[in-house]
Each structure stands twice: as C-alpha cells, then as structure tokens.
Design a protein around this motif. Structure first.
Motif, PDB file in Angstrom:
ATOM      1  N   PRO A  55       0.822  -1.214   0.000  1.00  0.00           N
ATOM      2  CA  PRO A  55       0.000   0.000   0.000  1.00  0.00           C
ATOM      3  C   PRO A  55       0.853   1.261   0.000  1.00  0.00           C
ATOM      4  CG  PRO A  55      -0.834  -1.586   1.583  1.00  0.00           C
ATOM      5  CD  PRO A  55       0.485  -2.115   1.099  1.00  0.00           C
ATOM      6  N   SER A  56       0.267   2.349  -0.424  1.00  0.00           N
ATOM      7  CA  SER A  56       0.989   3.614  -0.522  1.00  0.00           C
ATOM      8  C   SER A  56       1.720   3.925   0.771  1.00  0.00           C
ATOM      9  CB  SER A  56       0.016   4.751  -0.827  1.00  0.00           C
ATOM     10  OG  SER A  56      -0.569   4.575  -2.086  1.00  0.00           O
ATOM     11  N   GLY A  57       2.956   4.371   0.624  1.00  0.00           N
ATOM     12  CA  GLY A  57       3.759   4.723   1.784  1.00  0.00           C
ATOM     13  C   GLY A  57       4.694   3.613   2.218  1.00  0.00           C
ATOM     14  N   GLY A  58       4.530   2.397   1.681  1.00  0.00           N
ATOM     15  CA  GLY A  58       5.400   1.305   2.041  1.00  0.00           C
ATOM     16  C   GLY A  58       6.679   1.328   1.239  1.00  0.00           C
ATOM     17  N   PRO A  59       7.653   0.481   1.606  1.00  0.00           N
ATOM     18  CA  PRO A  59       8.921   0.447   0.872  1.00  0.00           C
ATOM     19  C   PRO A  59       8.730  -0.135  -0.524  1.00  0.00           C
ATOM     20  CG  PRO A  59       8.811  -1.350   2.453  1.00  0.00           C
ATOM     21  CD  PRO A  59       7.612  -0.489   2.707  1.00  0.00           C
ATOM     22  N   VAL A  60       9.553   0.319  -1.463  1.00  0.00           N
ATOM     23  CA  VAL A  60       9.495  -0.202  -2.827  1.00  0.00           C
ATOM     24  C   VAL A  60      10.369  -1.448  -2.911  1.00  0.00           C
ATOM     25  CG1 VAL A  60       9.987   0.287  -5.246  1.00  0.00           C
ATOM     26  CG2 VAL A  60       9.100   2.091  -3.767  1.00  0.00           C
ATOM     27  N   PRO A  61       9.785  -2.628  -3.225  1.00  0.00           N
ATOM     28  CA  PRO A  61      10.581  -3.853  -3.273  1.00  0.00           C
ATOM     29  C   PRO A  61      11.442  -3.889  -4.528  1.00  0.00           C
ATOM     30  CG  PRO A  61       8.335  -4.313  -3.947  1.00  0.00           C
ATOM     31  CD  PRO A  61       8.370  -2.876  -3.554  1.00  0.00           C
ATOM     32  N   LEU A  62      12.678  -4.330  -4.401  1.00  0.00           N
ATOM     33  CA  LEU A  62      13.587  -4.487  -5.524  1.00  0.00           C
ATOM     34  C   LEU A  62      14.220  -5.867  -5.464  1.00  0.00           C
ATOM     35  CD1 LEU A  62      15.552  -1.116  -5.653  1.00  0.00           C
ATOM     36  CD2 LEU A  62      13.952  -1.985  -7.346  1.00  0.00           C
ATOM     37  N   PRO A  63      14.561  -6.444  -6.628  1.00  0.00           N
ATOM     38  CA  PRO A  63      15.320  -7.693  -6.604  1.00  0.00           C
ATOM     39  C   PRO A  63      16.641  -7.474  -5.873  1.00  0.00           C
ATOM     40  CG  PRO A  63      14.488  -7.200  -8.798  1.00  0.00           C
ATOM     41  CD  PRO A  63      14.260  -5.979  -7.966  1.00  0.00           C
ATOM     42  N   PRO A  64      17.211  -8.517  -5.271  1.00  0.00           N
ATOM     43  CA  PRO A  64      18.454  -8.354  -4.509  1.00  0.00           C
ATOM     44  C   PRO A  64      19.573  -7.710  -5.310  1.00  0.00           C
ATOM     45  CG  PRO A  64      17.507 -10.517  -4.129  1.00  0.00           C
ATOM     46  CD  PRO A  64      16.706  -9.892  -5.222  1.00  0.00           C
ATOM     47  N   THR A  65      19.645  -7.983  -6.600  1.00  0.00           N
ATOM     48  CA  THR A  65      20.719  -7.438  -7.424  1.00  0.00           C
ATOM     49  C   THR A  65      20.409  -6.058  -7.958  1.00  0.00           C
ATOM     50  OG1 THR A  65      19.766  -8.419  -9.410  1.00  0.00           O
ATOM     51  CG2 THR A  65      21.363  -9.737  -8.194  1.00  0.00           C
ATOM     52  N   GLY A  66      19.159  -5.582  -7.811  1.00  0.00           N
ATOM     53  CA  GLY A  66      18.775  -4.304  -8.387  1.00  0.00           C
ATOM     54  C   GLY A  66      18.590  -4.381  -9.884  1.00  0.00           C
ATOM     55  N   VAL A  67      18.499  -5.610 -10.443  1.00  0.00           N
ATOM     56  CA  VAL A  67      18.345  -5.781 -11.883  1.00  0.00           C
ATOM     57  C   VAL A  67      17.045  -6.506 -12.153  1.00  0.00           C
ATOM     58  CG1 VAL A  67      19.327  -6.765 -13.973  1.00  0.00           C
ATOM     59  CG2 VAL A  67      20.841  -5.880 -12.184  1.00  0.00           C
ATOM     60  N   LEU A  68      16.213  -5.934 -13.024  1.00  0.00           N
ATOM     61  CA  LEU A  68      14.972  -6.574 -13.426  1.00  0.00           C
ATOM     62  C   LEU A  68      15.240  -7.491 -14.613  1.00  0.00           C
ATOM     63  CD1 LEU A  68      12.624  -3.478 -13.270  1.00  0.00           C
ATOM     64  CD2 LEU A  68      12.803  -5.309 -11.602  1.00  0.00           C
ATOM     65  N   PRO A  69      14.310  -8.391 -14.942  1.00  0.00           N
ATOM     66  CA  PRO A  69      14.493  -9.266 -16.101  1.00  0.00           C
ATOM     67  C   PRO A  69      14.691  -8.466 -17.384  1.00  0.00           C
ATOM     68  CG  PRO A  69      12.661 -10.012 -14.735  1.00  0.00           C
ATOM     69  CD  PRO A  69      13.072  -8.678 -14.214  1.00  0.00           C
ATOM     70  N   SER A  70      15.244  -9.111 -18.394  1.00  0.00           N
ATOM     71  CA  SER A  70      15.463  -8.550 -19.726  1.00  0.00           C
ATOM     72  C   SER A  70      16.378  -7.332 -19.696  1.00  0.00           C
ATOM     73  CB  SER A  70      14.123  -8.170 -20.392  1.00  0.00           C
ATOM     74  OG  SER A  70      13.280  -9.288 -20.484  1.00  0.00           O
ATOM     75  N   GLY A  71      17.295  -7.277 -18.753  1.00  0.00           N
ATOM     76  CA  GLY A  71      18.285  -6.216 -18.732  1.00  0.00           C
ATOM     77  C   GLY A  71      17.813  -4.895 -18.186  1.00  0.00           C
ATOM     78  N   ARG A  72      16.652  -4.852 -17.588  1.00  0.00           N
ATOM     79  CA  ARG A  72      16.156  -3.594 -17.033  1.00  0.00           C
ATOM     80  C   ARG A  72      16.743  -3.377 -15.636  1.00  0.00           C
ATOM     81  NH1 ARG A  72      12.223  -5.815 -20.103  1.00  0.00           N
ATOM     82  NH2 ARG A  72      11.181  -4.435 -21.595  1.00  0.00           N
ATOM     83  N   HIS A  73      17.427  -2.281 -15.462  1.00  0.00           N
ATOM     84  CA  HIS A  73      18.050  -1.975 -14.177  1.00  0.00           C
ATOM     85  C   HIS A  73      17.143  -1.064 -13.373  1.00  0.00           C
ATOM     86  CE1 HIS A  73      22.075  -3.653 -15.154  1.00  0.00           C
ATOM     87  NE2 HIS A  73      21.643  -3.445 -16.389  1.00  0.00           N
ATOM     88  N   ALA A  74      17.127  -1.231 -12.085  1.00  0.00           N
ATOM     89  CA  ALA A  74      16.278  -0.420 -11.218  1.00  0.00           C
ATOM     90  C   ALA A  74      17.073   0.033 -10.009  1.00  0.00           C
ATOM     91  CB  ALA A  74      15.052  -1.212 -10.774  1.00  0.00           C
ATOM     92  N   ARG A  75      16.775   1.227  -9.574  1.00  0.00           N
ATOM     93  CA  ARG A  75      17.378   1.717  -8.339  1.00  0.00           C
ATOM     94  C   ARG A  75      16.347   2.559  -7.596  1.00  0.00           C
ATOM     95  NH1 ARG A  75      18.713   6.913  -9.078  1.00  0.00           N
ATOM     96  NH2 ARG A  75      18.984   7.694 -11.201  1.00  0.00           N
ATOM     97  N   SER A  76      16.410   2.510  -6.281  1.00  0.00           N
ATOM     98  CA  SER A  76      15.489   3.247  -5.441  1.00  0.00           C
ATOM     99  C   SER A  76      16.202   4.449  -4.848  1.00  0.00           C
ATOM    100  CB  SER A  76      14.961   2.348  -4.321  1.00  0.00           C
ATOM    101  OG  SER A  76      13.990   3.009  -3.560  1.00  0.00           O
ATOM    102  N   GLY A  77      15.525   5.601  -4.847  1.00  0.00           N
ATOM    103  CA  GLY A  77      16.118   6.820  -4.322  1.00  0.00           C
ATOM    104  C   GLY A  77      15.062   7.686  -3.684  1.00  0.00           C
ATOM    105  N   PRO A  78      15.415   8.915  -3.301  1.00  0.00           N
ATOM    106  CA  PRO A  78      14.458   9.802  -2.628  1.00  0.00           C
ATOM    107  C   PRO A  78      13.221  10.107  -3.470  1.00  0.00           C
ATOM    108  CG  PRO A  78      16.693  10.643  -2.421  1.00  0.00           C
ATOM    109  CD  PRO A  78      16.747   9.528  -3.404  1.00  0.00           C
TER     110      PRO A  78
END
Length: 365
Positions: A55-78
């Motif tokens: 729900p809104s306000g919760g932490p954004v889950p990321l894969p342990p490596t910070g890499v999504l399938p098919s080469g998509r990279h993700a990072r969490s910030g402010p």
C-alpha cells in the motif's frame, strides 16, 4: 519503447471494496490497481515495473541485485523507483511518501541523476508539490510523459481529478492505455496568467490557491499579513500556512504588491488582499476617512495597474465581503467598500476568477 498502463488505482483500487465514501460511490466504471508493463511491442507477460507493491507509503521492493528481467536496471532513491531500460530510457515511479515533512530540495545524492526522464508515473494525490520539485531539478521536461497513477478516493470526483491534472500538467489515462515513449507527450493547455480566488473565512480559498501552483518549479509566496508577533493565536495560523507550503517555495512578507508584481520573474501566490488592504489603511491613516481614503484609493489603483501589466503567473486570495451584514461602524463600512471595489477591479483584469465555498470551487464567468 511502449508502455502498457493496465491499472492506475492505488493498492485498494478505486472504488475501494467496502468503502462507503462519496468518492467511491461516484467513480465509474472504476480503476484497477496500478500495474505497468514495459516492452516494444507490448505483449502480455513482459516484466512489470509496478507489480505487487505494498500500500501507498510502504517500501518499494527491488530484486536483490537491483536488476529486473530482460536487462532492465532499477534503483530506489528519494524520488522513488527509477527503471532504466536496455535502450537507455529512464522511467520513474514516484509512489506516496511516508508521513512527515516533504522532500527537502537540493538533496546532495541526487545531483548526478538530475537529467530529464522519459516517463514519470506519479502519485499526484499524495504531495503534488513533488511535481514542482522534479521540474525545478530538471527531471520533468517538455519531452517527459507525466502520468498520474495510484488514484483513489483522496479526490472527490474524476472531474475534480481532471481539473487538478490540467493545473499540474499531468495526464490522466484510462486503464489499458498504451504510451509510446518515442512520441512527444500531448500538448497541455497553458494555465491562466491571472487568477483571483474569493471566499469567506475558512472557506478553503488559501488551500485552493496553493493547489493551483503546487506543480510549479518556482513560486514566490507573498504574505501580506502580520507575522503574529505578540499574538499567539495569529502566530499559530501563520505557522500552519508555512508548514504546508512546499520546501522549495520562497516567501516574502511585504505590502508593496505593485512592486512585487512589476519585478517578479517566477509565479506568485498573494495571500491575501484582505490583510493587504488592512495594512494599507494603517499606513495611510485612513480609518477615520478623509485624505487617508484618497491615499488608499491611489494604492489600489497602483496595484490594479501592476496586476494588469504583470508578465508572470499570479494567483491572489481575497475575502468576499459582500455576503454579510452591513458593518455597524464607519471604519468597517469603509474597509468593506474599499476591498469590494478592489475585488471587482482585479476580477475584471483576470482570466480566471473563482469563489470557494465550503472547500468547493465555483467558477465565475
């Protein structure tokens, strides 16, 4: 790169199951929980940018490596979760922020990433001033597709949602919309240059004015009333106003409104004309009438002329004084007449005029 936005509502959906509020009763046909698929072409089963988020306000889950399938990279910030696609496109998902003060500007860790995004999916009902902060830092530009997500009963109707989105330069899309990032975002109508908002005490007129400019990258808040020194109750009112303003807004306390209008280089929010004309009466010694009233009239004329010639966007708040009883003192009647005439003059020189009653906005033709 195309983006399929298969859902646009918050975690509970809109309407929310079992919710009896007026907003959930009005919305039709309803919206599913926000869900976005990236791909070119878009096909069922591609990796999701926003799948089973909390729900809104919760932490954004990321894969342990910070890499999504098919080469998509993700990072969490402010600002939220940023996904970088194989072809270098950057898509931001800005969910609701945790409760507490808004994001402070000039966050040191953000500077290297502050260049224009290809797409921003934003919970605009959480803190719309985030849009202004993102624009101020260059993350949202003319080529950025800005789409509202996580929509729900925090807004009373979809009509009101559309109105706010137009004010903020945001697109409202239906579930199932496909956005092609290779195409420029659709042009949005330019906001009115001059807006006058009238209302009674505690009508919501100041909140509506702040709403109008929430998504602007730069705003100068012009406070015309006293600071509250020596008056604890007034000081609390001033403090509440300050606390709800975006952190990146600037504030000036002055009664030289004509000078501010002539010299401004960024949008202005003037709050408000009632306290301004009170101060002008004091400065001109007009409470007993006579030549002081002539001086007040001259100051009002100067303000109207500066309002007419301003080149920046300006929203002003004023008290509607024509709906109450006739004041029983001559000074009260002089004040009412002066402010009423000023409201009329500014109204005639404004592209947009509204009356706020019990938090509802009535547009005046």
């Amino acid at each position: 790169m195309r983006v399929l936005i298969s859902g646009t509502a918050s975690a509970a959906g809109w309407p929310a199951p079992g919710c009896g509020c007026a907003s959930c009763a009005r919305v039709t046909p309803g919206r599913r929980r926000t869900h976005v698929l990236l791909g070119d072409p878009v096909v069922h089963g591609l990796p999701a940018l926003h799948g089973d988020l909390p729900p809104s306000g919760g932490p954004v889950p990321l894969p342990p490596t910070g890499v999504l399938p098919s080469g998509r990279h993700a990072r969490s910030g402010p600002d939220g979760l940023t996904v970088i696609t194989p072809d270098g496109r950057r898509i931001l998902y800005a969910a609701a922020l945790p409760a507490g003060p808004g994001r402070e500007p000039d966050h040191e860790s953000d500077h290297e990433s502050d260049h224009e995004l290809d797409m921003a999916l934003v919970d605009v009902l959480d803190r719309p001033e985030r849009l202004g902060d993102l624009r101020r830092r260059g993350l949202l530009g003319e080529r950025t597709h800005v789409v509202a997500v996580d929509l729900d009963h925090r807004v009373p109707t979809e009509v009101e949602l559309d109105r706010r989105a137009a004010l903020w330069g945001v697109r409202i899309v239906a579930d199932g919309t496909v956005v092609d990032l290779r195409e420029p975002p659709p042009a949005l109508p330019a906001p009115p240059r001059r807006t006058l908002l009238l209302g009674g005490t505690r009508s919501g007129k100041s909140a509506e004015a702040e709403l109008r400019l929430a998504a602007e990258p730069e705003v100068l808040y012009v406070a015309t009333g006293p600071s509250g020194e020596g008056d604890p109750e007034w000081a609390r009112r001033v403090r509440k106003h300050r606390d709800r303003r975006p952190a990146h807004w600037r504030t000036v306390e002055t009664t030289d409104l004509a000078g501010v209008l002539r010299s401004a280089t960024s949008p202005l929010l003037i709050d408000g004309l009632g306290t301004w004309i009170t101060a002008v009466f004091d400065e001109c010694g007009a409470w007993s009438g006579g030549e002081g009233l002539d001086a007040v009239a001259a100051r009002c004329e100067e303000l109207v002329e500066a309002w007419r010639q301003t080149h920046v966007r300006v929203v002003a708040v004023s008290d509607e004084v024509g709906l109450g009883v006739v004041p029983h003192t001559s000074s009260g009647r002089m004040f009412r007449d002066a402010l009423g005439r000023l409201n009329q003059r500014l109204s005639m020189e404004s592209e947009d005029v509204g009356l706020v009653v019990a938090g509802r906005l009535l547009g005046l033709i």
